[in-house]
Design an enzyme around this catalytic site. Structure first.
Site, short mmCIF file in Angstrom:
data_model
loop_
_atom_site.label_atom_id
_atom_site.label_comp_id
_atom_site.label_asym_id
_atom_site.label_seq_id
_atom_site.Cartn_x
_atom_site.Cartn_y
_atom_site.Cartn_z
N ARG A 1 0.79 -1.24 0.00
CA ARG A 1 0.00 0.00 0.00
C ARG A 1 0.82 1.29 0.00
O ARG A 1 0.25 2.37 -0.12
CB ARG A 1 -0.96 0.07 1.20
CG ARG A 1 -2.01 -1.00 1.25
CD ARG A 1 -2.93 -0.79 2.44
NE ARG A 1 -3.96 -1.80 2.50
CZ ARG A 1 -3.80 -2.99 3.06
NH1 ARG A 1 -2.65 -3.31 3.61
NH2 ARG A 1 -4.79 -3.86 3.07
N ASP A 2 2.13 1.22 0.15
CA ASP A 2 2.90 2.46 0.23
C ASP A 2 4.29 2.30 -0.41
O ASP A 2 5.30 2.71 0.15
CB ASP A 2 3.03 2.92 1.68
CG ASP A 2 3.29 4.42 1.82
OD1 ASP A 2 2.99 5.17 0.86
OD2 ASP A 2 3.77 4.84 2.88
N ILE A 3 4.31 1.69 -1.60
CA ILE A 3 5.56 1.60 -2.36
C ILE A 3 5.91 3.00 -2.86
O ILE A 3 5.11 3.63 -3.57
CB ILE A 3 5.40 0.64 -3.57
CG1 ILE A 3 5.09 -0.79 -3.10
CG2 ILE A 3 6.65 0.67 -4.44
CD1 ILE A 3 6.22 -1.52 -2.44
N ASN B 1 10.49 4.35 0.81
CA ASN B 1 10.38 3.02 1.42
C ASN B 1 11.22 1.97 0.72
O ASN B 1 11.07 0.78 0.98
CB ASN B 1 8.92 2.58 1.45
CG ASN B 1 8.14 3.27 2.55
OD1 ASN B 1 8.72 3.79 3.51
ND2 ASN B 1 6.82 3.31 2.41
N THR C 1 0.39 6.98 0.60
CA THR C 1 0.87 8.31 0.25
C THR C 1 0.20 8.71 -1.05
O THR C 1 0.42 8.07 -2.08
CB THR C 1 2.41 8.29 0.10
OG1 THR C 1 2.99 7.81 1.32
CG2 THR C 1 2.94 9.68 -0.21
#
Length: 199
Positions: free
Chosen positions: A51-53, A57, A94
């Site tokens: 969900r937040d690649i 990260n 994001t």
């Protein structure tokens, strides 16, 4: 006696590299994509969607890229009834790196939102800018939902056609137009980055 360990990564995040002005060649981007796509099938196969690649990260360790923050994804997966949203329909992630279905808090959004984020990541590494940069936050969200970015070849002319095609496929607004799985995307990538004579 119970304990856990975490590896120490000496390198920096891709976000730090971009801020420091590093330019990524298509070969560099292919390696990053390979490592990120290679990390996801294990998680996706167990119902964990990152969900937040995003560049912040992804940590660089010598010539390898490591995906971080899976712990948050696993906690969310365990606590929520839907894959991409909270129980009240709030999108998680994001915004600049979220898939259209993720931004829309679609309750049936699945692992393919991670693939869209990899497309955004690759686009930014190749071009040096986010595909919808320069807009207000509201315009960025609207563009993510409705507009395809300019072809990557326009901002990164040295990108090989096959890599450009894969990046743009990952950025398809319709999840069904993206590769069906991270493994399928990885196989596409390897088909044109691995020499035919390799064993």
């Amino acid at each position: 006696m119970l304990w856990y360990t975490m590896p120490f990564v000496e390198g920096e995040s891709l976000r730090a590299a971009l801020v420091n002005g590093q330019r990524f060649t298509p070969r560099d981007v292919g390696r990053v994509m390979h490592d990120v796509l290679d990390a996801l099938p294990y998680a996706h196969g167990r119902g964990v969607i990152h969900r937040d690649i995003k560049p912040g990260n992804i940590l660089r360790h010598r010539s390898h890229s490591l995906v971080t923050d899976f712990g948050v994804a696993k906690a969310l997966s365990a606590s929520m009834p839907h894959s991409g949203t909270t129980s009240v329909g709030i999108a998680i992630g994001t915004p600049a790196y979220m898939a259209p279905e993720q931004l829309a808090a679609d309750p049936i959004a699945d692992h393919r939102m991670d693939l869209y984020a990899i497309g955004l990541l690759a686009y930014e590494l190749l071009s040096g800018a986010q595909p919808f940069s320069g807009h207000s936050p509201q315009e960025t969200l609207a563009a993510q939902l409705t507009r395809m970015p300019a072809p990557i070849e326009e901002s990164s002319p040295d990108t090989p056609p096959q890599l450009a095609a894969l990046v743009m496929q990952l950025l398809a607004k319709d999840p069904n137009a993206r590769p069906p799985t991270a493994l399928a995307a990885l196989e596409q990538l390897e088909a044109f980055t691995t020499p035919a004579s390799a064993t």
